[in-house]
Design a protein around this motif. Structure first.
Motif, mmCIF file in Angstrom:
data_model
loop_
_atom_site.group_PDB
_atom_site.id
_atom_site.type_symbol
_atom_site.label_atom_id
_atom_site.label_comp_id
_atom_site.label_asym_id
_atom_site.label_seq_id
_atom_site.Cartn_x
_atom_site.Cartn_y
_atom_site.Cartn_z
ATOM 1 N N THR A 1 0.912 -1.298 0.054
ATOM 2 C CA THR A 1 0.162 0.003 -0.043
ATOM 3 C C THR A 1 0.745 1.178 0.085
ATOM 4 O OG1 THR A 1 -1.839 -0.954 1.173
ATOM 5 C CG2 THR A 1 -1.860 1.248 1.306
ATOM 6 N N LEU A 2 2.128 1.201 0.574
ATOM 7 C CA LEU A 2 2.806 2.425 0.728
ATOM 8 C C LEU A 2 3.464 2.442 -0.620
ATOM 9 C CD1 LEU A 2 4.656 2.019 4.410
ATOM 10 C CD2 LEU A 2 2.926 3.665 3.406
ATOM 11 N N GLY A 3 3.670 1.376 -1.225
ATOM 12 C CA GLY A 3 4.224 1.426 -2.551
ATOM 13 C C GLY A 3 3.558 2.217 -3.657
ATOM 14 N N ASP A 4 2.183 1.845 -3.541
ATOM 15 C CA ASP A 4 0.986 2.637 -4.138
ATOM 16 C C ASP A 4 1.079 4.214 -3.974
ATOM 17 O OD1 ASP A 4 0.432 0.419 -5.701
ATOM 18 O OD2 ASP A 4 -1.276 0.074 -4.341
ATOM 19 N N GLN A 5 1.077 4.253 -2.587
ATOM 20 C CA GLN A 5 0.946 5.862 -2.274
ATOM 21 C C GLN A 5 2.340 6.653 -2.655
ATOM 22 O OE1 GLN A 5 0.297 6.128 1.948
ATOM 23 N NE2 GLN A 5 -1.332 4.844 1.962
ATOM 24 N N ALA A 6 3.265 5.936 -2.372
ATOM 25 C CA ALA A 6 4.587 6.822 -2.968
ATOM 26 C C ALA A 6 4.625 7.056 -4.699
ATOM 27 C CB ALA A 6 5.959 5.724 -2.646
ATOM 28 N N TYR A 7 3.952 5.895 -5.271
ATOM 29 C CA TYR A 7 4.018 6.087 -6.889
ATOM 30 C C TYR A 7 2.880 7.194 -6.990
ATOM 31 C CZ TYR A 7 2.244 5.183 -11.532
ATOM 32 O OH TYR A 7 2.036 5.414 -12.754
ATOM 33 N N THR A 8 1.878 7.379 -6.507
ATOM 34 C CA THR A 8 0.952 8.426 -6.912
ATOM 35 C C THR A 8 1.553 9.765 -6.254
ATOM 36 O OG1 THR A 8 -1.059 7.032 -6.282
ATOM 37 C CG2 THR A 8 -1.330 9.412 -6.006
ATOM 38 N N ILE B 1 8.771 7.350 4.887
ATOM 39 C CA ILE B 1 8.547 6.210 4.735
ATOM 40 C C ILE B 1 10.050 5.442 4.583
ATOM 41 C CG2 ILE B 1 6.367 6.207 3.912
ATOM 42 C CD1 ILE B 1 7.390 5.804 0.959
ATOM 43 N N SER B 2 9.922 4.215 4.485
ATOM 44 C CA SER B 2 11.159 3.478 4.301
ATOM 45 C C SER B 2 11.805 3.566 2.747
ATOM 46 C CB SER B 2 11.205 2.114 4.488
ATOM 47 O OG SER B 2 10.368 1.212 3.751
ATOM 48 N N ALA B 3 12.869 3.119 2.325
ATOM 49 C CA ALA B 3 13.162 2.991 1.034
ATOM 50 C C ALA B 3 12.568 2.162 0.006
ATOM 51 C CB ALA B 3 14.781 2.898 0.654
ATOM 52 N N THR B 4 12.235 0.962 0.536
ATOM 53 C CA THR B 4 11.469 0.029 -0.171
ATOM 54 C C THR B 4 10.236 0.370 -0.941
ATOM 55 O OG1 THR B 4 12.502 -1.680 1.604
ATOM 56 C CG2 THR B 4 10.462 -2.348 -0.086
ATOM 57 N N PRO B 5 9.075 0.751 -0.174
ATOM 58 C CA PRO B 5 8.295 1.291 -1.086
ATOM 59 C C PRO B 5 8.696 2.335 -2.312
ATOM 60 C CG PRO B 5 7.879 2.296 1.029
ATOM 61 C CD PRO B 5 8.893 1.358 1.144
ATOM 62 N N VAL B 6 9.333 3.254 -2.064
ATOM 63 C CA VAL B 6 9.995 4.099 -2.840
ATOM 64 C C VAL B 6 10.704 3.327 -4.095
ATOM 65 C CG1 VAL B 6 11.687 5.958 -3.210
ATOM 66 C CG2 VAL B 6 10.178 5.991 -1.366
ATOM 67 N N VAL C 1 17.425 12.508 -8.332
ATOM 68 C CA VAL C 1 16.760 12.489 -6.977
ATOM 69 C C VAL C 1 17.417 10.961 -6.577
ATOM 70 C CG1 VAL C 1 14.962 14.008 -7.140
ATOM 71 C CG2 VAL C 1 14.863 11.677 -8.021
ATOM 72 N N THR C 2 17.382 10.573 -5.345
ATOM 73 C CA THR C 2 17.781 9.465 -4.859
ATOM 74 C C THR C 2 16.511 8.855 -3.761
ATOM 75 O OG1 THR C 2 18.803 10.161 -2.422
ATOM 76 C CG2 THR C 2 20.132 10.356 -4.579
ATOM 77 N N GLU C 3 16.843 7.504 -3.876
ATOM 78 C CA GLU C 3 15.774 6.722 -3.153
ATOM 79 C C GLU C 3 15.679 7.147 -1.709
ATOM 80 O OE1 GLU C 3 16.636 2.705 -3.575
ATOM 81 O OE2 GLU C 3 16.081 2.507 -5.726
ATOM 82 N N ARG C 4 16.918 7.382 -0.879
ATOM 83 C CA ARG C 4 16.905 7.900 0.354
ATOM 84 C C ARG C 4 16.280 9.362 0.277
ATOM 85 N NH1 ARG C 4 22.209 7.524 3.628
ATOM 86 N NH2 ARG C 4 21.595 5.228 3.574
ATOM 87 N N GLY C 5 16.379 10.227 -0.561
ATOM 88 C CA GLY C 5 15.793 11.352 -0.263
ATOM 89 C C GLY C 5 14.437 11.564 -0.491
ATOM 90 N N LEU C 6 13.937 10.839 -1.600
ATOM 91 C CA LEU C 6 12.654 10.604 -1.633
ATOM 92 C C LEU C 6 11.839 9.987 -0.390
ATOM 93 C CD1 LEU C 6 12.330 9.436 -5.328
ATOM 94 C CD2 LEU C 6 11.677 11.672 -4.431
ATOM 95 N N ALA C 7 12.285 9.002 -0.089
ATOM 96 C CA ALA C 7 11.883 8.268 1.106
ATOM 97 C C ALA C 7 11.986 9.128 2.588
ATOM 98 C CB ALA C 7 12.853 7.039 1.509
ATOM 99 N N GLU C 8 12.860 10.137 2.625
ATOM 100 C CA GLU C 8 12.960 10.974 3.789
ATOM 101 C C GLU C 8 11.622 11.948 3.588
ATOM 102 O OE1 GLU C 8 16.864 12.559 4.171
ATOM 103 O OE2 GLU C 8 17.686 10.738 4.884
#
Length: 239
Positions: free
Chosen positions: A12-19, A47-52, A36-43
């Protein structure tokens, strides 16, 4: 049938991150060409980096980001010919959506379309009494643009074709932020007349849909969408 794995919150977090990331690209909050980086987007999303990471894989498939490293991407930036081809696809799809809306839309959907156009007309009347280029004027114009964008969304949904909607969902992301900026620039410049003409076309498209005239609706939408796309490309790549 074998036991299916349990679904987890991360999906669900993956869907939210995508949107969220997709909307940031469309709105221009994430600029074309920006790295951009996965970590930067996650921060940023808290959320964690996995759904990003999951979201970025989907956005790569949508061609909205390009992988630059194991944990970094660049927001896609298209050359003129690429953008022109994307808009040609979008123009054709939108024309088909208008044709199907004329054939399949419900009375409730048509009422909603008409109400949006009436709301936009009311706002347009307000704009005539506001100083051009003022903050208040820009706010009214942006609200009119929101009405027009929603009108197109309603027409697309009224097509009743899920495959078509999925394809439009993809192509709509290309250049959406520039379209708004281009219209705002045109309203304040010497192309205000072209913007006014495109605005009036919405009512004609609605009239064709309400009359059930699929050929006319498709023809009008094709011309309207092509004019909007030409404006977008001219704004992005001035001669």
């Amino acid at each position: 049938m074998g036991q299916l794995p349990h679904l987890t919150v991360s999906a669900t977090l993956g869907d939210q991150a995508y949107t969220a990331i997709r909307e940031a690209i469309i709105s221009g909050s994430l600029e074309r060409g920006q790295k951009v980086t996965e970590r930067g987007l996650a921060e940023s999303l808290d959320i964690s980096a996995t759904p990003v990471r999951e979201a970025l894989r989907r956005l790569e498939q949508d061609r909205l980001v390009e992988r630059t490293g194991p944990r970094s991407v660049r927001i896609a930036k298209f050359a003129e010919e690429e953008l022109r081809e994307f808009t040609m696809i979008g123009d054709s799809l939108r024309s088909l959506a208008a044709r199907l809306a004329a054939e399949k839309s419900t009375a409730a959907q048509r009422r909603e379309m008409r109400a949006l156009l009436d709301r936009a007309d009311s706002l347009r009347g307000q704009a005539e009494g506001i100083e051009s280029g003022s903050d208040e004027g820009r706010e009214v114009i942006q609200e009119i643009l929101h009405c027009m964008r929603t009108f197109h969304t309603l027409v697309d949904r009224a097509s009743g074709n899920s495959t078509l909607l999925q394809m439009l969902h993809m192509v709509d992301a290309f250049g959406a932020d520039e379209r708004r900026s281009t219209v705002l620039a045109e309203v304040g410049g010497d192309r205000r007349g072209a913007v006014e003409e495109r605005y009036r076309q919405h009512r004609a498209i609605y009239d064709a849909i309400a009359a059930g005239d699929g050929d006319r609706a498709a023809e009008l939408m094709s011309a309207h969408s092509a004019a909007s796309s030409d404006s977008l490309i001219s704004g992005r790549f001035p001669a």
